[in-house]
Design an enzyme around this catalytic site. Sequence first.
Site, mmCIF file in Angstrom:
data_model
loop_
_atom_site.group_PDB
_atom_site.id
_atom_site.type_symbol
_atom_site.label_atom_id
_atom_site.label_comp_id
_atom_site.label_asym_id
_atom_site.label_seq_id
_atom_site.Cartn_x
_atom_site.Cartn_y
_atom_site.Cartn_z
ATOM 1 N N ARG A 165 -0.338 13.303 -4.788
ATOM 2 C CA ARG A 165 -1.190 13.078 -3.614
ATOM 3 C C ARG A 165 -1.926 14.345 -3.200
ATOM 4 O O ARG A 165 -2.136 14.600 -2.007
ATOM 5 C CB ARG A 165 -0.392 12.509 -2.439
ATOM 6 C CG ARG A 165 0.143 11.105 -2.690
ATOM 7 C CD ARG A 165 0.750 10.512 -1.432
ATOM 8 N NE ARG A 165 1.474 9.277 -1.742
ATOM 9 C CZ ARG A 165 2.567 8.869 -1.115
ATOM 10 N NH1 ARG A 165 3.086 9.587 -0.138
ATOM 11 N NH2 ARG A 165 3.155 7.744 -1.458
ATOM 12 N N ARG A 199 -5.000 12.544 2.768
ATOM 13 C CA ARG A 199 -5.304 12.634 4.195
ATOM 14 C C ARG A 199 -5.052 13.997 4.812
ATOM 15 O O ARG A 199 -5.522 14.269 5.918
ATOM 16 C CB ARG A 199 -4.496 11.576 4.950
ATOM 17 C CG ARG A 199 -4.993 10.155 4.734
ATOM 18 C CD ARG A 199 -4.134 9.160 5.490
ATOM 19 N NE ARG A 199 -2.811 9.032 4.896
ATOM 20 C CZ ARG A 199 -1.801 8.361 5.433
ATOM 21 N NH1 ARG A 199 -1.965 7.786 6.614
ATOM 22 N NH2 ARG A 199 -0.644 8.272 4.824
ATOM 23 N N ARG A 258 -13.228 9.194 3.504
ATOM 24 C CA ARG A 258 -12.488 7.946 3.761
ATOM 25 C C ARG A 258 -13.164 7.135 4.871
ATOM 26 O O ARG A 258 -13.234 5.896 4.798
ATOM 27 C CB ARG A 258 -11.049 8.286 4.147
ATOM 28 C CG ARG A 258 -10.184 7.121 4.597
ATOM 29 C CD ARG A 258 -9.826 6.192 3.457
ATOM 30 N NE ARG A 258 -8.901 5.182 3.911
ATOM 31 C CZ ARG A 258 -9.223 4.093 4.597
ATOM 32 N NH1 ARG A 258 -10.491 3.886 4.921
ATOM 33 N NH2 ARG A 258 -8.306 3.222 4.971
ATOM 34 N N ASP A 285 -4.682 3.904 -7.075
ATOM 35 C CA ASP A 285 -3.420 3.435 -6.530
ATOM 36 C C ASP A 285 -2.715 2.579 -7.568
ATOM 37 O O ASP A 285 -3.369 1.899 -8.365
ATOM 38 C CB ASP A 285 -3.647 2.619 -5.249
ATOM 39 C CG ASP A 285 -2.355 2.386 -4.489
ATOM 40 O OD1 ASP A 285 -1.693 1.363 -4.755
ATOM 41 O OD2 ASP A 285 -1.999 3.222 -3.640
ATOM 42 N N TYR A 324 6.464 -4.658 -5.392
ATOM 43 C CA TYR A 324 5.395 -4.885 -4.416
ATOM 44 C C TYR A 324 4.830 -6.304 -4.554
ATOM 45 O O TYR A 324 4.545 -6.964 -3.550
ATOM 46 C CB TYR A 324 4.271 -3.865 -4.604
ATOM 47 C CG TYR A 324 4.592 -2.491 -4.071
ATOM 48 C CD1 TYR A 324 4.387 -2.174 -2.731
ATOM 49 C CD2 TYR A 324 5.103 -1.504 -4.901
ATOM 50 C CE1 TYR A 324 4.674 -0.913 -2.228
ATOM 51 C CE2 TYR A 324 5.399 -0.237 -4.423
ATOM 52 C CZ TYR A 324 5.183 0.054 -3.087
ATOM 53 O OH TYR A 324 5.485 1.305 -2.596
#
Length: 348
Positions: free
Chosen positions: A29, A33, A42, A79, A155
């Site tokens: 990552r 952010r 973003r 992702d 998931y």
Amino acid sequence: MLRPHESKGRLIKALSGEAVDPPPIWLMRQAGRYLPEYREVRAKAGSFLDLCLNPALAAEVTLQPLRRFDLDAAIVFSDILIVPYALGQKVAFVEGEGPKLEPLRNGKDLARLDRTSAEKQFAPVYETLARVVSELPDGVPVIGFCGAPWTVATYMVEGGGSKDQAEARLWAYRDPASFQSLIDLLVETSIEYLLGQVKAGAAVLQIFDSWAGGLPEDEFARWCVLPTRAIVAGVKASARAVPIIGFPRGCGSLAEAYAHGTGIDAIGCDTSMPLTFMRENLQGRLPVQGNLDPLLLLAGGTHLERRVGEILDLLGHAPFVFNLGHGIVPDTPPEHVARLVELVKGRA
């Protein structure tokens, strides 16, 4: 036979079994952010999924950390849930809640999945990779990736993230044959996806098995080791020279069986893995990667500096890639990342 697109830089050397001093560093990552420039992009993109599927913007955020920090690789911004999305499962990323999927709960639900259009859905990721490769100097590879079948399946079955992956585990116990069909579909699609990334320019691959730690030993062998081995074999059949890192987070001592049984070229270790275990039980077999606590990077200070020194002292004299034990925390100050890179690079 597909071959890496990059010259043999520091990361490739370490993953090929060389001891590199100082060791190469990249961070899970590393695009995200915690960077103000990422947050600006973003905001323009719309949803998180829109950002992943916009090659111009995804390439921009992939490159952002390389402009700030002396990192030894880029990792394509995407992702692991691009794979179920490409198979036709409804996927959305809800602000403040994370991914939400229309859950699969039994073998009959597999009929909702369709692999025929997957390549078209993967195309934006391939374009992102090609854009990033064209911007980077020789010796700085781009890492492509996918989620491991077990983790992606959790998931898909749960309809999102969960603490114990109960629905996926129960399906695997109650109807292993139909659950195997889901895993097999994910294996086949992941091979296609990873080879497409190599063709687009990825010189290294990583397989993220983020929920590997939730299974007992026999189920771990069936649902984590064997599917990963199938992916590695499928990729290596066409791209033998491309190193593959496996990241079985939380698996503890089962990391030895994973390293032995999957055919990976290097193993990523999470924060809970003892450094002595990494050195004595893994590093003699293959290069290791990890495993600084992301929260310690957030905290910074003398504790961070001490731990970085301990990791380098124990692991840095053999094939090793410095990384975190999981992804960078969004509140991490960028200056802490800069200091980490200085500490790792400054030991030459």
